[in-house]
Design an enzyme around this catalytic site. Sequence first.
Site, PDB file in Angstrom:
ATOM      1  CG  HIS A   1       0.943   6.174   4.715  1.00 61.03           C
ATOM      2  ND1 HIS A   1       0.077   7.174   5.071  1.00 61.03           N
ATOM      3  CD2 HIS A   1       0.337   5.007   5.043  1.00 61.03           C
ATOM      4  CE1 HIS A   1      -1.006   6.642   5.628  1.00 61.03           C
ATOM      5  NE2 HIS A   1      -0.870   5.335   5.618  1.00 61.03           N
TER       6      HIS A   1
ATOM      7  CG  HIS B   1      -8.097   4.264   1.023  1.00 64.98           C
ATOM      8  ND1 HIS B   1      -8.265   4.163   2.382  1.00 64.98           N
ATOM      9  CD2 HIS B   1      -9.301   4.636   0.522  1.00 64.98           C
ATOM     10  CE1 HIS B   1      -9.518   4.460   2.686  1.00 64.98           C
ATOM     11  NE2 HIS B   1     -10.166   4.768   1.583  1.00 64.98           N
TER      12      HIS B   1
ATOM     13  CG  ASN C   1      -1.814   1.143   1.322  1.00 65.63           C
ATOM     14  OD1 ASN C   1      -1.390   2.264   1.043  1.00 65.63           O
ATOM     15  ND2 ASN C   1      -3.047   0.931   1.712  1.00 65.63           N
TER      16      ASN C   1
ATOM     17  NE  ARG D   1      -9.107   9.360   4.089  1.00 66.69           N
ATOM     18  CZ  ARG D   1      -9.704   8.830   5.152  1.00 66.69           C
ATOM     19  NH1 ARG D   1      -9.364   7.625   5.571  1.00 66.69           N
ATOM     20  NH2 ARG D   1     -10.616   9.506   5.819  1.00 66.69           N
TER      21      ARG D   1
ATOM     22  CD  GLU E   1      -7.059  -0.067   1.192  1.00 68.50           C
ATOM     23  OE1 GLU E   1      -7.313   0.962   1.829  1.00 68.50           O
ATOM     24  OE2 GLU E   1      -6.163  -0.845   1.515  1.00 68.50           O
TER      25      GLU E   1
ATOM     26  CD  GLU F   1      -7.162  -5.905   3.272  1.00 74.67           C
ATOM     27  OE1 GLU F   1      -7.453  -5.512   2.133  1.00 74.67           O
ATOM     28  OE2 GLU F   1      -6.340  -5.324   4.012  1.00 74.67           O
TER      29      GLU F   1
ATOM     30  CG  HIS G   1      -5.392  -1.361   9.266  1.00 73.70           C
ATOM     31  ND1 HIS G   1      -4.960  -0.776  10.423  1.00 73.70           N
ATOM     32  CD2 HIS G   1      -5.898  -0.362   8.511  1.00 73.70           C
ATOM     33  CE1 HIS G   1      -5.206   0.512  10.373  1.00 73.70           C
ATOM     34  NE2 HIS G   1      -5.770   0.798   9.219  1.00 73.70           N
TER      35      HIS G   1
ATOM     36  NE  ARG H   1      -6.947  11.915   6.093  1.00 77.14           N
ATOM     37  CZ  ARG H   1      -7.483  11.121   7.022  1.00 77.14           C
ATOM     38  NH1 ARG H   1      -6.828  10.050   7.448  1.00 77.14           N
ATOM     39  NH2 ARG H   1      -8.664  11.385   7.523  1.00 77.14           N
TER      40      ARG H   1
END
Length: 248
Positions: free
Chosen positions: A19, A52, A16, A54, A79, A160, A197, A58
Amino acid sequence: MGKDQDKMTRQRLYINIDHVATLRQARRASYPDPVAAARLCEDAGADGITAHLREDRRHIQDADVTALAAGLRTPFNLEMAATEEMTRIAARLRPHQVTLVPEKRQEVTTEGGLDLHADPARLDACLAGLRAAGIRISLFIDPDARQVARAAALGVAAVELHTGTYCEHPDAPAHLGALRAAAEQAAGLGLAVHAGHGLTLANVGPVAAIPACEELNIGHSIVGHAVFVGLSEAVRAMRAAMDAARAG
Ligand code: PXP
């Protein structure tokens, strides 16, 4: 060979890259580029890439998912929340897989799994849109028997399992037990089992060793580790930790 051993196939590692985008967005800069990061992850052995998008944008932006959907060698797992806007975006991009996640505006990160009983009309509309676009669907849920049963009834390809509670309490056997039980239940119902996660090099072993668990989605700890050792090495270290756990 026992049934469990039969299933101890190589587990997929999806990275993922959200970040990487968090760092970029902190300055609204043009770097670091999450798409370039995704390619490095692929070169280092990632089996797929997760991002993801969002609703609040973000970290990952629309242009990122467009580039990821078009330019990866490995499968792209998008995601997203089960909203009309996101369903439209997914239908346009046609990623290999969509993982539906709950989303709250104020949360620091995804806080829990989807409640598959909560808003059936909204979920059904999203599932129908994704199916019409031919996208594989995974549902991010807590390791809970009712949620697993509902996921199977909805006819999706995968669940998941949310590993966050286990990661907060890695030494409490009940949380790992819940993951194992949910994984077994899901596999027994014909669902592919993914998990993720909060996984780190320190806590990934017991989850990687769950026989039915085919795929892990890991982001934050790998990007954090990359600050010290570089992204390629951070991906390789996680791969090695998973393989060691699976080899027993
Ligand atoms: N899986 C899902 C469904 C997530 O929402 C996230 C976080 O975006 C992850 C996996 C990756 O979690 P982490 O960044 O803590 O590794």
